[in-house]
Each structure stands twice: as C-alpha cells, then as structure tokens.
Design an enzyme around this catalytic site. Sequence first.
Site, PDB file in Angstrom:
ATOM      1  N   LYS A 159     -15.118   6.540  -1.128  1.00 20.30           N
ATOM      2  CA  LYS A 159     -14.446   6.432   0.184  1.00 20.30           C
ATOM      3  C   LYS A 159     -13.308   7.439   0.297  1.00 20.30           C
ATOM      4  O   LYS A 159     -12.602   7.684  -0.675  1.00 20.30           O
ATOM      5  CB  LYS A 159     -13.890   5.002   0.320  1.00 20.30           C
ATOM      6  N   GLY A 185     -12.740  -1.340   8.237  1.00 19.43           N
ATOM      7  CA  GLY A 185     -13.486  -0.085   8.092  1.00 19.43           C
ATOM      8  C   GLY A 185     -14.053   0.111   6.682  1.00 19.43           C
ATOM      9  O   GLY A 185     -15.212   0.501   6.519  1.00 19.43           O
ATOM     10  N   ARG A 207       0.819  -1.217   0.000  1.00 17.38           N
ATOM     11  CA  ARG A 207       0.000   0.000   0.000  1.00 17.38           C
ATOM     12  C   ARG A 207       0.853   1.268   0.000  1.00 17.38           C
ATOM     13  O   ARG A 207       0.345   2.348  -0.186  1.00 17.38           O
ATOM     14  CB  ARG A 207      -0.981  -0.027   1.187  1.00 17.38           C
TER      15      ARG A 207
HETATM   16  C1  R5P Z   1      -7.230   0.143   0.037  1.00 16.02           C
HETATM   17  O1  R5P Z   1      -7.042   0.765  -0.995  1.00 16.02           O
HETATM   18  C2  R5P Z   1      -7.335  -1.347   0.028  1.00 16.02           C
HETATM   19  O2  R5P Z   1      -7.728  -1.839  -1.222  1.00 16.02           O
HETATM   20  C3  R5P Z   1      -8.289  -1.825   1.108  1.00 16.02           C
HETATM   21  O3  R5P Z   1      -9.588  -1.338   0.816  1.00 16.02           O
HETATM   22  C4  R5P Z   1      -7.860  -1.326   2.465  1.00 16.02           C
HETATM   23  O4  R5P Z   1      -6.522  -1.622   2.695  1.00 16.02           O
HETATM   24  C5  R5P Z   1      -8.712  -1.934   3.548  1.00 16.02           C
HETATM   25  O5  R5P Z   1      -8.330  -1.406   4.784  1.00 16.02           O
HETATM   26  P1  R5P Z   1      -9.339  -1.342   6.005  1.00 16.02           P
HETATM   27  O6  R5P Z   1      -9.914  -2.726   6.187  1.00 16.02           O
HETATM   28  O7  R5P Z   1      -8.476  -0.921   7.162  1.00 16.02           O
HETATM   29  O8  R5P Z   1     -10.383  -0.342   5.688  1.00 16.02           O
END
Ligand code: R5P
Length: 387
Positions: free
Chosen positions: A213, A246, A105
């Site tokens: 988001k 989240g 990421r």
């Molecule tokens: C973000 O761009 C990824 O694709 C996932 O949506 C993200 O890493 C999910 O993180 P969390 O479960 O903490 O919201």
Amino acid sequence: MTISEKEMVILSGTSNVALAEKIIDAFNEEKMRIALGGCKFTRFPDSEILVELACNVRGRDVFIIQSTSYPVNWNIMELLIMIDGIKRASGGRITAVIPYYGYARQDWKDRPRVPISARLVADMLTTAGANRVLTMDLHAEQIQGFFTIPVDNLTARPLFKVLFDELFRRMIEDSKEIRSMDDVVVVAPDVGRVKLTKRLANELGTDMAIVVKDRTSAHDVQTTGFIGDVKNKVVVMIDDIISTGGTIINAANVLKEEGGAKKIFVCCTHSVMVNSAIEKIEQSEIDMVLVTDTISPEEKTNWVFGDTERVIVGDVEPEKGERKIDQVLGEDRFKRSKKIKVISVAKLFKAAIESIHENKSVSALFYSNKIIDLVRSEVNALVDEML
Ligand code: R5P
C-alpha cells in the site's frame, strides 16, 4: 498504606461512557460493587470546558476512562482538565485509561517540518499529572517510549483469535467454505501491520500474506499488489485503525480480483470510521468487519458548538438544567451496517485496571486463558450471528 490498599475510583470523560459503564458492569458481575464516580461537564459558548468532580478522590487510586477519538482535540483537553482537577483535589495515583490514543499516527517525522504529535500528547498528559497510562493497540508500540511514566499497552488480538478460532472450527465442522486451516490466510493490509499479522497467523495456525500500500493523502491510499497466496482462501485481514476505510477496501479488491480470495473477513481494534466509511464497507468486497468498542459506536452528534450545556456522567443525580449521559448520546452508527460486528474490550480493561490497582502483573493476563474464559459467551453469541 500501599496503593493497593487505597480505595479505587473510576471516572469517565464524555467520549466513551458506554465502555466505561461496561467496565463498571464487569466489576459488578464479580460482586465488587463499584460505581462510576460522578463528574459534571460544562461547555461554554466559546467551547471552553469545565469539569467538576462530584466525588471524593483524596488519596485514592483514580482511573479516568477517556478515548481521544472524535472530536479529538476536545476529548484530549477534557482528559487533561480532568487530570488537573483530580491532582488539585489531592487524588492519589492517576491512571489515564485511553482505549484509543488519538494522534498516534503522527509518531515520526516522515518528511521535513512536521511535528511528532503523539509525543506532544504524551508530554501534555504527563505535565497535567498522569502517573500511568493504560491503552490498547497503540498505532506504533514505540509510542510507549514517548512517556516517562509507565504505559500498559493492551491488545485486542486475543479477542480476534478466540472469535476466529470458534468461527473456523464451526465452518470446518459444517464443511462450509473451508476444510481445514490450510484454507485460511491472515493478511497484513500494509507493511506496518506485518508483525501483528504474523502473531495472529501463528496463533490461528495459518499462512500469511502482505498487501502493498502507498498512502497518497490523508484520504487516499493506492494498493499496488500483494505478496503471498490467497487463491480460493478465506482471508482474515487485521489492522489497528479503520479511518476512511480505503486501506481495507482497496486491499480486499486486490485480494479478490487479482488474488482470487474466496471471502474477506477484517478485524480491527479502533473504528475511527470517518466520512462514509460504513457505507463504503457495506458496498465493498469485504464480507465481514469485526471491530471493538475502544471508540464509542454512537453517531458523533455530541454537543452542538456554541451551546452552554451541563452534562453529568456517573453516580451523581442531575440538577435542574443538567443532562445525564449513561449509555450513548446518539444512535448506534453500526445499526446502519449488516457487515460490521462489535466485540467489547470492557472485560480486558476491567481485568487490567484490577491488576494495576492490586499491583499484579498485567501481561500475565494475556499469557493465561483468563481473557478467553471471560469473553467466551460473547464470542459464541457473535459467531452464531455470523453463520
Ligand atoms: C495505517 O498505517 C493504519 O494502520 C491504518 O491502516 C490506517 O490508518 C487506515 O486508514 P484508512 O481507513 O483511512 O485507510
């Protein structure tokens, strides 16, 4: 002698021994008689790691299975040390099999004065001596370009496709909540997953929608709305990573409360699931979450900091004071959940490892029905559980 004529050796770090054993089982189901090569791991009181190979790798085609999941830095270091040990033991070609690639990421400078750690990890793997990388659903496909060695980036999407095909076929047959695939919609939980969502929607023959988001911090996201029609529909949301939960939980709230969605299914490759993500999912609007085993389902108790301990993995007998890890060290964390189901990627990795070893096409695996045939019985059993 070509690489395909050289004997293959499969080794595993300590991060996901259960998956490594399943990959070996998949070879043995086809009577290929392969054992997981022996390795000994020592962790010293100051947290340094020593890895000793307990098998001959000289001139061999070596595959190391190691997800760089929690504890991320430790698992990366373990992988680097294994690669170095194999190189110094005159290993032939070294393929780092990284089902989950940590730090993915951090793949661009989204603000000034931040590192691109996904690139740094790629450089470290190459410097250590990896000749190839085999991974799955990289957070950003362009991370492949951070490497100067070949990268095969598999996808778990065929598993999700075959499972939802079967689940919806049976739901339609039993007139259970949907009458046709027009009552299903595939949803991207953020703009980053639009391409993936479109592919799955095309494969399932459904419409798609997109959730809007904003990430406010590493722990928090804000979901402000969505684009598309989800009213009275069954939603399939697809993501690469669930970390705090989240993203998918907020999206599910918006889709049900504002959009009027009837049911929410989620599928996701990498179940990072930190803090109390499992409990939060259990209490959420989500009806079912399908994840894979790229990250071990075990509770992350691992080794206690400060202990000097020797653990062994693979085909080597433990000596006095050594502990063997064959399946999982801790409890299966998903036992706490009624909503989370796990499907294994072992057969996909087995097929890809075999193709790489034999210098055959890896992508061809995904264009044929081979993968679907391999996982059909596991999928049917999971769908029985879901209905
Ligand atoms: C973000 O761009 C990824 O694709 C996932 O949506 C993200 O890493 C999910 O993180 P969390 O479960 O903490 O919201």
